[in-house]
Design an enzyme around this catalytic site. Structure first.
Site, PDB file in Angstrom:
ATOM      1  N   GLU A   1      -5.042   8.538  10.233  1.00  0.00           N
ATOM      2  CA  GLU A   1      -3.617   8.401  10.592  1.00  0.00           C
ATOM      3  C   GLU A   1      -3.283   9.137  11.885  1.00  0.00           C
ATOM      4  O   GLU A   1      -2.339   8.777  12.579  1.00  0.00           O
ATOM      5  CB  GLU A   1      -2.742   8.866   9.433  1.00  0.00           C
TER       6      GLU A   1
ATOM      7  N   HIS B   1      -8.240   3.209   4.358  1.00  0.00           N
ATOM      8  CA  HIS B   1      -8.404   3.699   5.733  1.00  0.00           C
ATOM      9  C   HIS B   1      -9.855   3.643   6.227  1.00  0.00           C
ATOM     10  O   HIS B   1     -10.097   3.675   7.423  1.00  0.00           O
ATOM     11  CB  HIS B   1      -7.935   5.154   5.834  1.00  0.00           C
TER      12      HIS B   1
ATOM     13  N   ASP C   1       0.863  -1.189   0.000  1.00  0.00           N
ATOM     14  CA  ASP C   1       0.000   0.000   0.000  1.00  0.00           C
ATOM     15  C   ASP C   1       0.891   1.229   0.000  1.00  0.00           C
ATOM     16  O   ASP C   1       2.103   1.132   0.225  1.00  0.00           O
ATOM     17  CB  ASP C   1      -0.886  -0.014   1.262  1.00  0.00           C
ATOM     18  N   SER C   2       0.268   2.381  -0.156  1.00  0.00           N
ATOM     19  CA  SER C   2       1.008   3.638  -0.082  1.00  0.00           C
ATOM     20  C   SER C   2       1.522   3.897   1.334  1.00  0.00           C
ATOM     21  O   SER C   2       2.388   4.741   1.525  1.00  0.00           O
ATOM     22  CB  SER C   2       0.096   4.783  -0.515  1.00  0.00           C
TER      23      SER C   2
ATOM     24  N   CYS D   1      -4.238  -1.198  -2.054  1.00  0.00           N
ATOM     25  CA  CYS D   1      -4.430   0.253  -2.117  1.00  0.00           C
ATOM     26  C   CYS D   1      -5.418   0.508  -3.254  1.00  0.00           C
ATOM     27  O   CYS D   1      -5.192   0.043  -4.380  1.00  0.00           O
ATOM     28  CB  CYS D   1      -3.090   0.931  -2.418  1.00  0.00           C
TER      29      CYS D   1
ATOM     30  N   CYS E   1     -11.459   3.044   0.127  1.00  0.00           N
ATOM     31  CA  CYS E   1     -10.126   3.538   0.494  1.00  0.00           C
ATOM     32  C   CYS E   1      -9.682   2.705   1.692  1.00  0.00           C
ATOM     33  O   CYS E   1     -10.492   2.398   2.575  1.00  0.00           O
ATOM     34  CB  CYS E   1     -10.213   5.010   0.874  1.00  0.00           C
TER      35      CYS E   1
HETATM   36  N1  DGL Z   1      -4.174   3.661   0.295  1.00  0.00           N
HETATM   37  C1  DGL Z   1      -4.885   4.736  -0.374  1.00  0.00           C
HETATM   38  C2  DGL Z   1      -6.125   4.164  -1.044  1.00  0.00           C
HETATM   39  O1  DGL Z   1      -6.680   3.172  -0.657  1.00  0.00           O
HETATM   40  C3  DGL Z   1      -5.243   5.838   0.597  1.00  0.00           C
HETATM   41  C4  DGL Z   1      -4.070   6.665   1.063  1.00  0.00           C
HETATM   42  C5  DGL Z   1      -3.370   7.385  -0.075  1.00  0.00           C
HETATM   43  O2  DGL Z   1      -3.931   8.361  -0.645  1.00  0.00           O
HETATM   44  O3  DGL Z   1      -2.285   6.977  -0.414  1.00  0.00           O
HETATM   45  O4  DGL Z   1      -6.574   4.728  -2.000  1.00  0.00           O
END
Ligand code: DGL
Length: 272
Positions: free
Chosen positions: A154, A188, A12-13, A75, A186
């Protein structure tokens, strides 16, 4: 041919994909996982398609050095922008988080009106809509980017009046559309499930792509004869890598994962 006792690569990011890793741990407790969080370059949600594709390719190259047997793009933004681009070059299974969540939403809606919340990249890519329209042409999809929810999660503000207020503003637009199903598109957002559920009301079914993706992964591994047979010890089962701030990552991971997160290693992802 991939080895069934090799780990699954999940990336993931940043920390968000841990919601997907957590579901894999719950649904397939015997599997080993190598997780990479691109904490130096997060967020992906407001970056361009070409940048996200470049980052995704680098991470896949890193995960392949770890001998993973399958890769999960945990992600939504990276799935939306990069999955189609990268999957053709892979000789191990690779899945994203969009297909499974989209399928569940299409199966669950009664009135054909589905909402999606996600990053700007995910919503603007139209990928969820495209995938759902292939499954059922007559559905109506309303997407709403909710960029502020990522930093709030976060910051650990999962149950907080500020998060309530911001979520309520974002969701008010969807409330007027009479959706009966809402995709938490998303990484999160599953952590804000109770807030979103309360604001949308009991008549709206929430779809958690993290949960659905782990189910899809299990099915893919089963079909390809790749389910793990001899498990590693608990110590070596989960390995975590990041591109920055390893300690901060470890603390966040420890707060949401069921097991102990021993150590996170920092690597230079630009080398891959
Ligand atoms: N992991 C990203 C997503 O699910 C969210 C956080 C980001 O913008 O990197 O789209």
């Amino acid at each position: 041919m991939a080895d069934k006792n090799s780990p699954i690569g999940v990336f993931d990011s940043g920390v968000g994909g841990l919601t997907v890793a957590r579901e894999i741990m719950r649904q397939m407790p015997e599997e080993k996982i190598v997780y990479f969080g691109d904490t130096a370059r997060v967020p992906y949600g407001n970056k361009s398609r070409s940048t996200v594709i470049r980052f995704t390719r680098q991470i896949i190259r890193f995960l392949l050095t770890q001998d993973v047997k399958a890769i999960v793009i945990a992600c939504n933004t990276a799935t939306a922008y990069a999955l189609e681009e990268v999957e053709k070059d892979m000789n191990i299974p690779i899945i994203g988080v969009i297909h499974a969540g989209a399928k569940t939403a299409v199966e669950s809606t009664q009135n054909g009106k589905i909402g999606i919340i996600g990053t700007e990249g995910t919503i603007n890519s139209g990928e969820y809509t495209k995938v759902m329209m292939k499954m059922r042409e007559d559905i109506q999809v309303t997407g709403k980017p909710c960029p502020l929810l990522v930093p709030l999660v976060e910051e650990g503000l999962l149950h907080d009046s500020v998060t309530d207020e911001i979520a309520s503003r974002y969701l008010s637009e969807l409330k007027g559309k009479y959706i009966d199903t809402l995709i938490l598109g998303c990484t999160h957002y599953p952590l804000l499930r109770s807030t979103v559920g309360r604001l949308m009301g009991p008549e709206v079914t929430l779809v958690n792509p993290a949960y659905e993706t782990a189910l899809e992964l299990k099915q893919v591994l089963e079909e390809q004869g790749l389910l793990c047979e001899s498990c590693g010890s608990d110590q070596e089962k989960y390995r975590f890598y990041v591109s920055d701030l390893a300690e901060k990552f470890t603390n966040f991971a420890a707060s949401i994962l069921p097991g102990r997160v021993t150590e996170t290693k920092q690597i230079n992802i630009e080398e891959f």
